[in-house]
Design a protein around this motif. Structure first.
Motif, PDB file in Angstrom:
ATOM      1  N   GLY A 152       0.800  -1.222   0.000  1.00 56.10           N
ATOM      2  CA  GLY A 152       0.000   0.000   0.000  1.00 56.10           C
ATOM      3  C   GLY A 152       0.824   1.259   0.000  1.00 56.10           C
ATOM      4  N   GLU A 153       2.165   1.128  -0.013  1.00 57.37           N
ATOM      5  CA  GLU A 153       3.040   2.294   0.106  1.00 57.37           C
ATOM      6  C   GLU A 153       3.487   2.812  -1.250  1.00 57.37           C
ATOM      7  N   THR A 154       3.072   2.143  -2.345  1.00 60.40           N
ATOM      8  CA  THR A 154       3.483   2.579  -3.667  1.00 60.40           C
ATOM      9  C   THR A 154       2.946   3.971  -3.960  1.00 60.40           C
ATOM     10  N   SER A 155       3.653   4.696  -4.823  1.00 56.26           N
ATOM     11  CA  SER A 155       3.292   6.067  -5.176  1.00 56.26           C
ATOM     12  C   SER A 155       3.139   6.935  -3.937  1.00 56.26           C
ATOM     13  N   ALA A 156       4.085   6.821  -3.029  1.00 54.10           N
ATOM     14  CA  ALA A 156       4.012   7.577  -1.784  1.00 54.10           C
ATOM     15  C   ALA A 156       4.000   9.064  -2.075  1.00 54.10           C
ATOM     16  N   PRO A 157       3.116   9.827  -1.436  1.00 56.66           N
ATOM     17  CA  PRO A 157       3.029  11.261  -1.682  1.00 56.66           C
ATOM     18  C   PRO A 157       4.242  11.997  -1.156  1.00 56.66           C
ATOM     19  N   ARG A 158       4.697  12.971  -1.881  1.00 63.11           N
ATOM     20  CA  ARG A 158       5.779  13.815  -1.390  1.00 63.11           C
ATOM     21  C   ARG A 158       5.215  14.776  -0.359  1.00 63.11           C
ATOM     22  N   ASP A 159       6.089  15.287   0.486  1.00 64.14           N
ATOM     23  CA  ASP A 159       5.650  16.198   1.531  1.00 64.14           C
ATOM     24  C   ASP A 159       5.048  17.456   0.926  1.00 64.14           C
ATOM     25  N   GLY A 160       4.018  17.950   1.550  1.00 63.33           N
ATOM     26  CA  GLY A 160       3.368  19.172   1.105  1.00 63.33           C
ATOM     27  C   GLY A 160       1.954  19.209   1.635  1.00 63.33           C
ATOM     28  N   PRO A 161       1.344  20.384   1.713  1.00 64.37           N
ATOM     29  CA  PRO A 161      -0.015  20.512   2.237  1.00 64.37           C
ATOM     30  C   PRO A 161      -1.089  20.048   1.260  1.00 64.37           C
ATOM     31  N   ALA A 162      -0.721  19.843  -0.015  1.00 64.82           N
ATOM     32  CA  ALA A 162      -1.643  19.353  -1.029  1.00 64.82           C
ATOM     33  C   ALA A 162      -0.813  18.695  -2.128  1.00 64.82           C
ATOM     34  N   TYR A 163      -1.442  17.823  -2.912  1.00 62.58           N
ATOM     35  CA  TYR A 163      -0.663  17.110  -3.924  1.00 62.58           C
ATOM     36  C   TYR A 163      -0.151  18.031  -5.022  1.00 62.58           C
ATOM     37  N   TYR A 164      -0.732  19.215  -5.155  1.00 67.19           N
ATOM     38  CA  TYR A 164      -0.254  20.189  -6.132  1.00 67.19           C
ATOM     39  C   TYR A 164       0.594  21.270  -5.472  1.00 67.19           C
ATOM     40  N   ALA A 165       0.987  21.050  -4.237  1.00 64.60           N
ATOM     41  CA  ALA A 165       1.825  22.014  -3.508  1.00 64.60           C
ATOM     42  C   ALA A 165       2.896  21.257  -2.737  1.00 64.60           C
ATOM     43  N   VAL A 166       3.797  20.620  -3.492  1.00 70.04           N
ATOM     44  CA  VAL A 166       4.851  19.826  -2.874  1.00 70.04           C
ATOM     45  C   VAL A 166       6.214  20.388  -3.266  1.00 70.04           C
ATOM     46  N   GLY A 167       7.235  19.928  -2.579  1.00 69.22           N
ATOM     47  CA  GLY A 167       8.593  20.366  -2.894  1.00 69.22           C
ATOM     48  C   GLY A 167       9.006  21.590  -2.109  1.00 69.22           C
ATOM     49  N   ALA A 168      10.209  22.074  -2.441  1.00 66.76           N
ATOM     50  CA  ALA A 168      10.778  23.214  -1.728  1.00 66.76           C
ATOM     51  C   ALA A 168       9.957  24.480  -1.969  1.00 66.76           C
ATOM     52  N   HIS A 169       9.960  25.349  -0.961  1.00 66.11           N
ATOM     53  CA  HIS A 169       9.246  26.624  -1.078  1.00 66.11           C
ATOM     54  C   HIS A 169       9.920  27.516  -2.119  1.00 66.11           C
ATOM     55  N   THR A 170       9.162  27.905  -3.113  1.00 69.35           N
ATOM     56  CA  THR A 170       9.582  28.921  -4.077  1.00 69.35           C
ATOM     57  C   THR A 170       8.377  29.817  -4.309  1.00 69.35           C
ATOM     58  N   ARG A 171       8.585  30.975  -4.889  1.00 67.23           N
ATOM     59  CA  ARG A 171       7.470  31.864  -5.174  1.00 67.23           C
ATOM     60  C   ARG A 171       6.482  31.205  -6.145  1.00 67.23           C
ATOM     61  N   LEU A 172       7.033  30.493  -7.153  1.00 62.32           N
ATOM     62  CA  LEU A 172       6.165  29.826  -8.126  1.00 62.32           C
ATOM     63  C   LEU A 172       5.341  28.741  -7.453  1.00 62.32           C
ATOM     64  N   ARG A 173       5.976  27.966  -6.575  1.00 63.07           N
ATOM     65  CA  ARG A 173       5.265  26.892  -5.880  1.00 63.07           C
ATOM     66  C   ARG A 173       4.149  27.468  -5.015  1.00 63.07           C
ATOM     67  N   ASP A 174       4.436  28.580  -4.326  1.00 61.79           N
ATOM     68  CA  ASP A 174       3.426  29.190  -3.454  1.00 61.79           C
ATOM     69  C   ASP A 174       2.263  29.771  -4.248  1.00 61.79           C
ATOM     70  N   VAL A 175       2.571  30.396  -5.386  1.00 62.03           N
ATOM     71  CA  VAL A 175       1.501  30.947  -6.226  1.00 62.03           C
ATOM     72  C   VAL A 175       0.634  29.817  -6.769  1.00 62.03           C
ATOM     73  N   ARG A 176       1.280  28.743  -7.217  1.00 61.84           N
ATOM     74  CA  ARG A 176       0.524  27.589  -7.719  1.00 61.84           C
ATOM     75  C   ARG A 176      -0.367  27.011  -6.628  1.00 61.84           C
ATOM     76  N   ALA A 177       0.175  26.914  -5.430  1.00 60.87           N
ATOM     77  CA  ALA A 177      -0.619  26.377  -4.318  1.00 60.87           C
ATOM     78  C   ALA A 177      -1.832  27.250  -4.040  1.00 60.87           C
TER      79      ALA A 177
END
Length: 253
Positions: free
Chosen positions: A6-31
């Protein structure tokens, strides 16, 4: 290390699946824009507009822009101001400015609509402002900030508003479609509540499932989260593709 069942395709850290990865301005705007959910609800606007016997394409375009400003920009900026649920690093003043400009732009488009469609359309504009502010700022004692409030505001309301903007009437078929959008948005809300709770609040997951044949599966964060987010992705794409197919149909393709 091999993943647990059941661990396959484990989600990366982030508050939503479209807001994962390191904090950048682009990532925050997308979120902040919540792309899949914003596109989902704009699809309701398109579908509601296409119920008209004869589609006014400029009215459809104006409705899409207005709802993008009101929901995609203003509502989501206001939501982030209340406790930073997405954990963005966007300045508070920027969020306030986006909310003010987004809602003002939507109201301005609405006022132009009133001038062309008549005074009854002002009811939709006023209700839209109440929904955006009341839901996202949890006004009126939070009475609008409920699962039903979400389903009606982000599901039924876009359908009804877009349809009325086209024909200046609400037909029985429009009401049924609004009910359908309400149920779909209720499903979205239920699934996203679960996904947010796991992503933003869960510290650890423990336990196992024992099946009748003796198979044992260990519970994990991914085991609980992956199917929920797959369902959310599938639902969002289903509504978007439905709107696109109806649009092509009306265009003669």
């Amino acid at each position: 290390m091999e993943p647990e069942p059941g661990e396959t395709s484990a989600p990366r850290d982030g508050p939503a699946y479209y807001a994962v990865g390191a904090h950048t301005r682009l990532r925050d705007v997308r979120a902040i824009l919540h792309p899949p959910y914003t596109a989902w609800h704009l699809s309701y606007v398109v579908i509601g507009s296409l119920l008209a016997s004869k589609v006014n394409w400029s009215t459809l375009a104006a409705a899409v822009v207005a709802f993008f400003l009101a929901v995609g920009v203003a509502a989501h900026a206001l939501d982030e101001l209340r406790g930073r649920p997405l954990g963005t690093q966007l300045p508070k003043n920027l969020l306030i400015t986006c909310a003010a400009l987004g809602l003002s732009g939507a109201i301005a488009i609405g006022i132009l609509g009133v001038l062309r469609l008549g005074p009854w359309f002002a009811v939709f504009i006023g209700l839209g402002v109440i929904l955006v502010l009341g839901y996202n700022l949890e006004l009126f004692g939070g009475r609008l900030h409920t699962d039903l409030g979400f389903a009606l505001a982000w599901g039924a309301f876009p359908i009804l508003t877009a349809a009325y903007a086209q024909d200046q009437t609400i037909a029985a078929s429009t009401i049924l479609l609004a009910c359908s959008a309400t149920f779909l948005s209720a499903a979205q809300r239920s699934l996203s509540n679960q996904a947010r709770k796991i992503r933003r609040r869960a510290v650890s997951v423990e336990g196992r499932i024992v099946y009748a044949d003796g198979t044992v599966e260990r519970l994990s964060r991914s085991y609980l989260l992956v199917p929920v987010e797959r369902a959310l992705r599938a639902l969002s794409w289903a509504i978007i593709v439905l709107a696109a197919s109806l649009l092509l149909l009306r265009l003669g393709y």
